[in-house]
Design an enzyme around this catalytic site. Structure first.
Site, short mmCIF file in Angstrom:
data_model
loop_
_atom_site.label_atom_id
_atom_site.label_comp_id
_atom_site.label_asym_id
_atom_site.label_seq_id
_atom_site.Cartn_x
_atom_site.Cartn_y
_atom_site.Cartn_z
N THR A 1 -12.09 -5.76 2.34
CA THR A 1 -11.29 -4.80 2.29
C THR A 1 -12.01 -3.49 2.72
O THR A 1 -12.21 -3.14 3.82
CB THR A 1 -10.32 -4.72 1.19
OG1 THR A 1 -11.28 -4.46 0.06
CG2 THR A 1 -9.27 -5.79 1.06
N THR B 1 -11.88 -5.31 -8.81
CA THR B 1 -11.30 -5.77 -7.57
C THR B 1 -12.14 -6.38 -6.84
O THR B 1 -12.77 -5.82 -5.76
CB THR B 1 -10.59 -4.57 -6.99
OG1 THR B 1 -9.75 -5.02 -5.87
CG2 THR B 1 -11.68 -3.73 -6.48
N GLU C 1 -17.93 2.18 -2.91
CA GLU C 1 -17.27 3.09 -2.33
C GLU C 1 -17.87 4.38 -2.52
O GLU C 1 -17.83 5.16 -3.49
CB GLU C 1 -15.64 2.95 -2.71
CG GLU C 1 -15.13 1.96 -2.38
CD GLU C 1 -13.69 1.79 -2.97
OE1 GLU C 1 -12.73 0.82 -2.40
OE2 GLU C 1 -13.15 2.62 -3.70
N ASN D 1 -10.27 6.72 -1.90
CA ASN D 1 -9.51 6.42 -2.52
C ASN D 1 -8.22 7.02 -2.71
O ASN D 1 -6.88 6.86 -2.78
CB ASN D 1 -9.68 6.12 -4.19
CG ASN D 1 -10.70 4.98 -4.40
OD1 ASN D 1 -10.19 3.73 -4.35
ND2 ASN D 1 -11.96 5.06 -4.44
N THR E 1 -2.42 5.64 2.71
CA THR E 1 -1.76 6.87 3.65
C THR E 1 -2.67 6.99 4.97
O THR E 1 -2.24 7.62 5.63
CB THR E 1 -1.61 8.16 3.01
OG1 THR E 1 -2.72 8.42 2.28
CG2 THR E 1 -0.43 7.71 1.72
#
Length: 381
Positions: free
Chosen positions: A147, A180, A260, A376, A381
């Site tokens: 992802t 996750t 991340e 994040n 969006t």
């Protein structure tokens, strides 16, 4: 990675099903014989539909799996009854195509929470997945489960004629007690369920439960190991546990390195704790501290933040003396300029000597940067 092959009896495939805007997003593993399966799932109070279905299927099948279907781009979480129906439909489609029971199909999803699973796209893509199964599709499978990952994560080990091959995905919402992340580990060794479960528990405790990126956990987290015995090699519990731990640690470290927005890989070495579990808890508390992580990002040897994090772990210590080191450079009473310069390296080792027992642990984390916020803040969006 292109030279890697699946262990004997396993085949893999991956395709673009249109779940994500672009790229591989649906993949399949099949075993030509029943594979004994052990799994560890999220402890989140709102587990996703695939987690609920897998728990039920493993009970019904006697911990046997013939296929693993994974999609990225959609978590199929918080979708209620419709989410469970979607997961069952996908499992049934795979089972019909491979000629096995739906309870022998392991399902996993990862991606955005709360959006309906595009079941029709997945079911329509299953025949192509089955037709393109090959032991050589290791890289394609690894990429299809990604992802926000920036690199695929694969690890392997050979053991006395048997093979272990592991995959993982994860870059954020990573913390002990599962995060996750998804991990699927294949072996052609002969292992009974009791030994496989014991080996997996130990391996997970020393790997995936010893990493943290941001202190959050998710709804879909799964680590599962599948042993089909195709090599005919039987492994002792000790050998299996050691090699499985090796593979899991390599995958866990790869997740942290790909955190991340991360710029630094941090190894926390905790020594002299009252017990090994106490050492792990202290390491985890330091690893999830945003103050410690931002200090390391900024190359600021502010050891008071580390002391505060140790105290927040809730572990009684028998000594008030704590020694802290950045790559053997003392932080308390040492050369802080040298420590700051060393913190600028991409790999940073923080050693904590508690002088309160014989417990030890290693925990892995990364720094916390502005890019983590950017990734994040814009995720949906």
């Amino acid at each position: 990675m292109n030279d890697l092959r699946a262990p004997q009896g396993f085949k893999l495939s991956a395709t673009e099903a249109g779940i994500k805007k672009a790229g591989l997003d649906l993949c399949l593993i099949s075993s030509d014989r029943p594979a004994v399966t052990a799994a560890v799932f999220t402890r989140n109070a709102f587990p996703a539909a695939p987690v609920l279905l897998d728990r039920a299927n493993l009970q019904e099948s006697g911990h046997i799996t013939r296929a693993i279907l994974v999609n990225s781009g959609n978590a199929n979480a918080s979708n209620g009854v419709s989410g469970m129906d979607a997961a069952r439909r996908c499992a049934a489609q795979v089972a019909a195509g491979l000629g096995c029971s739906p309870s022998e199909v392991f399902i996993s999803s990862t991606g955005v929470i709360g959006r309906p699973l595009p079941t029709e796209k997945i079911c329509s893509a299953v025949p192509n997945l089955i037709e393109s199964l090959s032991p050589r599709n290791v890289d394609r499978f690894a990429r299809a489960i990604m992802t926000t990952d920036t690199v695929p994560k694969v690890a392997s080990a050979d053991i006395r004629g048997a093979t272990i091959l592991g995959f993982a995905k994860g870059a954020g919402m990573i913390h002990p007690n599962m995060a996750t992340m998804l991990s699927f580990i294949l072996t052609d060794a002969k292992v009974d369920y009791a030994d496989l479960e014991r080996a997996l528990k130990t391996a997970v405790d020393l790997s995936f439960h010893s990493i943290s990126i941001d202190g959050d956990t998710s709804t879909n987290d799964t680590v599962a190991v599948f042993a089909n015995g195709a090599s005919g090699v039987t492994l002792s519990l000790a050998v299996l546990t050691a090699k499985l731990t090796e593979v899991c640690q390599e995958l866990a470290k790869a997740i942290v390195r790909d955190g991340e927005g991360a710029t630094k890989f941090i190894e926390l070495i905790i020594e002299g704790a009252p017990s090994d579990e106490a050492a792990r808890e202290i390491g985890r508390t330091i690893a999830r501290s945003p103050l410690v992580k931002t200090a390391i990002y900024g190359c600021d040897p502010n050891w008071g933040r580390i002391i505060a994090a140790i105290g927040n772990a809730g572990i009684p210590l028998t000594s008030e003396r704590v020694d802290l080191y950045i790559d053997e450079i003392p932080l308390m009473g040492g050369d802080l300029k040298m420590a700051s310069e060393r913190m600028n390296f991409p790999n940073v080792t923080l050693r904590v000597a508690l002088n309160s027992g014989s417990g030890n642990a290693r925990v892995w984390t990364c720094d916390l940067t502005e890019d983590y916020i950017r990734i994040n803040a814009d995720y949906t969006t």
